[in-house]
Design a protein around this motif. Structure first.
Motif, PDB file in Angstrom:
ATOM      1  N   ILE A 103       0.840  -1.202   0.000  1.00 36.07           N
ATOM      2  CA  ILE A 103       0.000   0.000   0.000  1.00 36.07           C
ATOM      3  C   ILE A 103       0.874   1.251   0.000  1.00 36.07           C
ATOM      4  N   ALA A 104       1.930   1.246   0.828  1.00 38.93           N
ATOM      5  CA  ALA A 104       2.847   2.387   0.859  1.00 38.93           C
ATOM      6  C   ALA A 104       3.516   2.592  -0.496  1.00 38.93           C
ATOM      7  N   SER A 105       3.871   1.493  -1.170  1.00 38.75           N
ATOM      8  CA  SER A 105       4.485   1.586  -2.501  1.00 38.75           C
ATOM      9  C   SER A 105       3.514   2.179  -3.514  1.00 38.75           C
ATOM     10  N   VAL A 106       2.254   1.756  -3.459  1.00 41.27           N
ATOM     11  CA  VAL A 106       1.249   2.282  -4.383  1.00 41.27           C
ATOM     12  C   VAL A 106       1.058   3.780  -4.162  1.00 41.27           C
ATOM     13  N   ILE A 107       0.945   4.193  -2.901  1.00 44.92           N
ATOM     14  CA  ILE A 107       0.721   5.609  -2.598  1.00 44.92           C
ATOM     15  C   ILE A 107       1.905   6.454  -3.058  1.00 44.92           C
ATOM     16  N   SER A 108       3.122   5.998  -2.764  1.00 46.92           N
ATOM     17  CA  SER A 108       4.301   6.760  -3.204  1.00 46.92           C
ATOM     18  C   SER A 108       4.415   6.762  -4.720  1.00 46.92           C
ATOM     19  N   GLY A 109       3.992   5.671  -5.372  1.00 52.38           N
ATOM     20  CA  GLY A 109       4.024   5.617  -6.832  1.00 52.38           C
ATOM     21  C   GLY A 109       3.033   6.573  -7.468  1.00 52.38           C
ATOM     22  N   ILE A 110       1.828   6.651  -6.904  1.00 56.17           N
ATOM     23  CA  ILE A 110       0.834   7.607  -7.415  1.00 56.17           C
ATOM     24  C   ILE A 110       1.360   9.027  -7.288  1.00 56.17           C
ATOM     25  N   ASN A 111       1.929   9.334  -6.139  1.00 53.81           N
ATOM     26  CA  ASN A 111       2.459  10.669  -5.898  1.00 53.81           C
ATOM     27  C   ASN A 111       3.597  11.006  -6.867  1.00 53.81           C
ATOM     28  N   GLU A 112       4.484  10.044  -7.066  1.00 52.22           N
ATOM     29  CA  GLU A 112       5.614  10.256  -7.974  1.00 52.22           C
ATOM     30  C   GLU A 112       5.141  10.451  -9.408  1.00 52.22           C
ATOM     31  N   LYS A 113       4.168   9.627  -9.830  1.00 51.62           N
ATOM     32  CA  LYS A 113       3.640   9.746 -11.186  1.00 51.62           C
ATOM     33  C   LYS A 113       3.005  11.110 -11.410  1.00 51.62           C
ATOM     34  N   LEU A 114       2.267  11.610 -10.425  1.00 47.52           N
ATOM     35  CA  LEU A 114       1.637  12.922 -10.556  1.00 47.52           C
ATOM     36  C   LEU A 114       2.680  14.038 -10.627  1.00 47.52           C
ATOM     37  N   ASN A 160      -5.452  11.107  -6.594  1.00 51.29           N
ATOM     38  CA  ASN A 160      -5.447  11.133  -5.128  1.00 51.29           C
ATOM     39  C   ASN A 160      -6.610  10.317  -4.557  1.00 51.29           C
ATOM     40  N   SER A 161      -7.763  10.407  -5.198  1.00 55.22           N
ATOM     41  CA  SER A 161      -8.927   9.629  -4.757  1.00 55.22           C
ATOM     42  C   SER A 161      -8.666   8.131  -4.911  1.00 55.22           C
ATOM     43  N   THR A 162      -7.987   7.763  -5.991  1.00 51.50           N
ATOM     44  CA  THR A 162      -7.621   6.365  -6.188  1.00 51.50           C
ATOM     45  C   THR A 162      -6.705   5.891  -5.067  1.00 51.50           C
ATOM     46  N   GLY A 163      -5.746   6.727  -4.710  1.00 51.51           N
ATOM     47  CA  GLY A 163      -4.856   6.385  -3.609  1.00 51.51           C
ATOM     48  C   GLY A 163      -5.600   6.212  -2.296  1.00 51.51           C
ATOM     49  N   MET A 164      -6.565   7.067  -2.038  1.00 55.59           N
ATOM     50  CA  MET A 164      -7.351   6.945  -0.809  1.00 55.59           C
ATOM     51  C   MET A 164      -8.187   5.669  -0.811  1.00 55.59           C
ATOM     52  N   LEU A 165      -8.698   5.284  -1.985  1.00 52.97           N
ATOM     53  CA  LEU A 165      -9.433   4.023  -2.085  1.00 52.97           C
ATOM     54  C   LEU A 165      -8.542   2.842  -1.720  1.00 52.97           C
ATOM     55  N   VAL A 166      -7.315   2.865  -2.234  1.00 48.94           N
ATOM     56  CA  VAL A 166      -6.361   1.791  -1.929  1.00 48.94           C
ATOM     57  C   VAL A 166      -6.073   1.745  -0.428  1.00 48.94           C
ATOM     58  N   VAL A 167      -5.922   2.900   0.193  1.00 42.74           N
ATOM     59  CA  VAL A 167      -5.658   2.955   1.635  1.00 42.74           C
ATOM     60  C   VAL A 167      -6.834   2.376   2.416  1.00 42.74           C
ATOM     61  N   VAL A 168      -8.053   2.784   2.076  1.00 44.44           N
ATOM     62  CA  VAL A 168      -9.237   2.277   2.775  1.00 44.44           C
ATOM     63  C   VAL A 168      -9.354   0.775   2.590  1.00 44.44           C
ATOM     64  N   PHE A 169      -9.150   0.300   1.358  1.00 43.88           N
ATOM     65  CA  PHE A 169      -9.193  -1.139   1.079  1.00 43.88           C
ATOM     66  C   PHE A 169      -8.186  -1.876   1.949  1.00 43.88           C
ATOM     67  N   GLY A 170      -6.957  -1.384   1.988  1.00 47.92           N
ATOM     68  CA  GLY A 170      -5.917  -2.042   2.771  1.00 47.92           C
ATOM     69  C   GLY A 170      -6.211  -2.051   4.255  1.00 47.92           C
ATOM     70  N   LEU A 171      -6.747  -0.954   4.778  1.00 45.70           N
ATOM     71  CA  LEU A 171      -7.067  -0.888   6.207  1.00 45.70           C
ATOM     72  C   LEU A 171      -8.171  -1.875   6.579  1.00 45.70           C
ATOM     73  N   VAL A 172      -9.173  -2.005   5.701  1.00 46.87           N
ATOM     74  CA  VAL A 172     -10.251  -2.967   5.969  1.00 46.87           C
ATOM     75  C   VAL A 172      -9.708  -4.391   5.964  1.00 46.87           C
ATOM     76  N   VAL A 173      -8.843  -4.698   5.005  1.00 50.13           N
ATOM     77  CA  VAL A 173      -8.241  -6.034   4.956  1.00 50.13           C
ATOM     78  C   VAL A 173      -7.431  -6.300   6.215  1.00 50.13           C
ATOM     79  N   LEU A 174      -6.604  -5.349   6.622  1.00 53.14           N
ATOM     80  CA  LEU A 174      -5.793  -5.527   7.823  1.00 53.14           C
ATOM     81  C   LEU A 174      -6.659  -5.693   9.065  1.00 53.14           C
ATOM     82  N   TYR A 175      -7.785  -4.976   9.111  1.00 51.88           N
ATOM     83  CA  TYR A 175      -8.695  -5.137  10.245  1.00 51.88           C
ATOM     84  C   TYR A 175      -9.259  -6.557  10.302  1.00 51.88           C
TER      85      TYR A 175
END
Length: 263
Positions: free
Chosen positions: A168-179, A201-216
Motif C-alpha cells: 500500500i505504501a508503494s502504491v501511494i508513493s508511486g501515485i504521488n511520484e507519477k503525478l 489522489n482519490s484512487t490512492g485513498m481508495l487503496v488505503v481504505v481497502f488495505g485498512l479494511v483487509v488488515l482489520y
C-alpha cells in the motif's frame, strides 16, 4: 446473523477492490493514452494497474481465504492450495508490473531503482517472493514437522500483513511520484489540483481504505480460523447449510464461580 454480516463485509470489500483496479485503469486510459507492450510510455501505464491488481487486491484475497467460514471445517489442504494459487497469481502479475517499468525505463534511457518508491517497491516484491517460497515449502509440502510449522506460523502471519502494508505504501508513493512527473510541465500544476490530481489522489485513498479494511479483518480474532476442536458460532451456523459436514464439538466443563462461555 454473524455469517450474514461476514458475507456482506466480503461483498463490500470485493467491490472496493474492484473499484481500486477500475480507477487505476481509468486513470491510465483517460489521462495517459492507454496501454501497450512496446517499451513506450504506454508500457509503463501497465505498471500501476498490474501492481494494484497483483500486490494489493489479489494478495489481499489470498490473505483472506482462511477467514471464510467454509475453510474452518474439514481438511485445510484445499484452502492451502487456494491460498498458494492466489498468491502465485498475485506474484506473477507483480513480476509483469516490474517488467513493464524496467522495459520502459530501458527503452527511454531512464535510470532504474533510484527513487524511494522504487526501493520500497523492490523490497516489497523481494519479501513477497521469500514469503511465498517459505509458505510453499513449509506449510503446503508435507515434509515439515508440526513443531516447525508452529514455530514459523507467527513469522508467516506477521510478514503477510507487513507485505500488504508495504505494498500500500508503494502504491501511494508511486501515485504521488507519477503525478509529480506528469504534472511538472502541465498548464495546471499539481498544487492547483487539476482533474487528474483529484482523481489519482482519490484512487490512492481508495487503496488505503481497502488495505485498512483487509488488515482489520486479518487482525479480528472473531474472524480467525479457530483452534482444532473448538467450535465457534459461524461453524455452528454452517451446519445448517445442506451438505455441510458436522463439526466435532469440544465440551468445556463449567464449575460454579467460573464464567460460562458457549463453545
Amino acid at each position: 446473523m454473524a455469517a450474514r454480516w461476514f458475507y456482506l463485509s466480503v461483498l463490500a470489500l470485493s467491490s472496493l477492490g474492484l473499484m481500486c483496479i477500475f480507477f487505476t485503469v481509468y486513470w491510465m486510459q483517460s489521462w495517459h493514452g492507454g496501454f501497450a507492450w512496446d517499451g513506450t510510455i504506454f508500457t509503463f501505464n501497465c505498471h500501476p494497474v498490474l501492481m494494484v491488481t497483483g500486490m494489493v487486491v489479489l494478495y489481499s484475497a489470498a490473505s483472506l481465504v482462511y477467514r471464510l467460514p467454509q475453510s474452518w471445517v474439514g481438511s485445510k489442504l484445499p484452502w492451502k492450495i487456494v491460498h498458494a494459487a492466489l498468491q502465485l497469481m498475485a506474484f506473477i502479475l507483480t513480476v509483469l508490473g516490474l517488467v513493464a517499468v524496467f522495459k520502459y525505463h530501458n527503452h527511454a534511457n531512464i535510470a532504474n531503482l533510484y527513487s524511494l518508491h522504487s526501493w520500497l517497491g523492490i523490497t516489497t516484491v523481494f519479501l513477497f517472493a521469500c514469503q511465498w517460497f517459505l509458505g510453499f515449502a513449509v506449510f503446503l509440502l508435507p515434509w515439515a514437522s508440526m513443531w516447525l510449522r508452529r514455530l514459523l506460523k507467527p513469522v508467516h502471519v506477521f510478514f503477510g500483513a507487513s507485505i500488504l502494508s508495504l505494498a500500500i505504501a508503494s502504491v501511494i508513493s508511486g501515485i504521488n511520484e507519477k503525478l509529480f512527473f506528469s504534472l511538472k510541465n502541465a498548464t495546471k500544476p499539481y498544487s492547483s489540483l487539476p482533474g487528474e490530481a483529484v482523481f489519482a489522489n482519490s484512487t490512492g485513498m481508495l487503496v488505503v481504505v481497502f488495505g485498512l479494511v483487509v488488515l482489520y479483518i486479518l487482525q479480528a480474532s472473531s474472524w480467525k480460523r479457530p483452534e482444532a476442536g473448538v467450535v465457534t458460532e459461524r461453524q455452528l451456523l454452517l451446519q445448517l447449510v445442506p451438505g455441510s459436514q458436522p463439526v466435532p464439538v469440544t465440551y468445556v466443563p463449567v464449575t460454579v464461580g467460573q464464567p460460562y462461555e458457549l463453545w
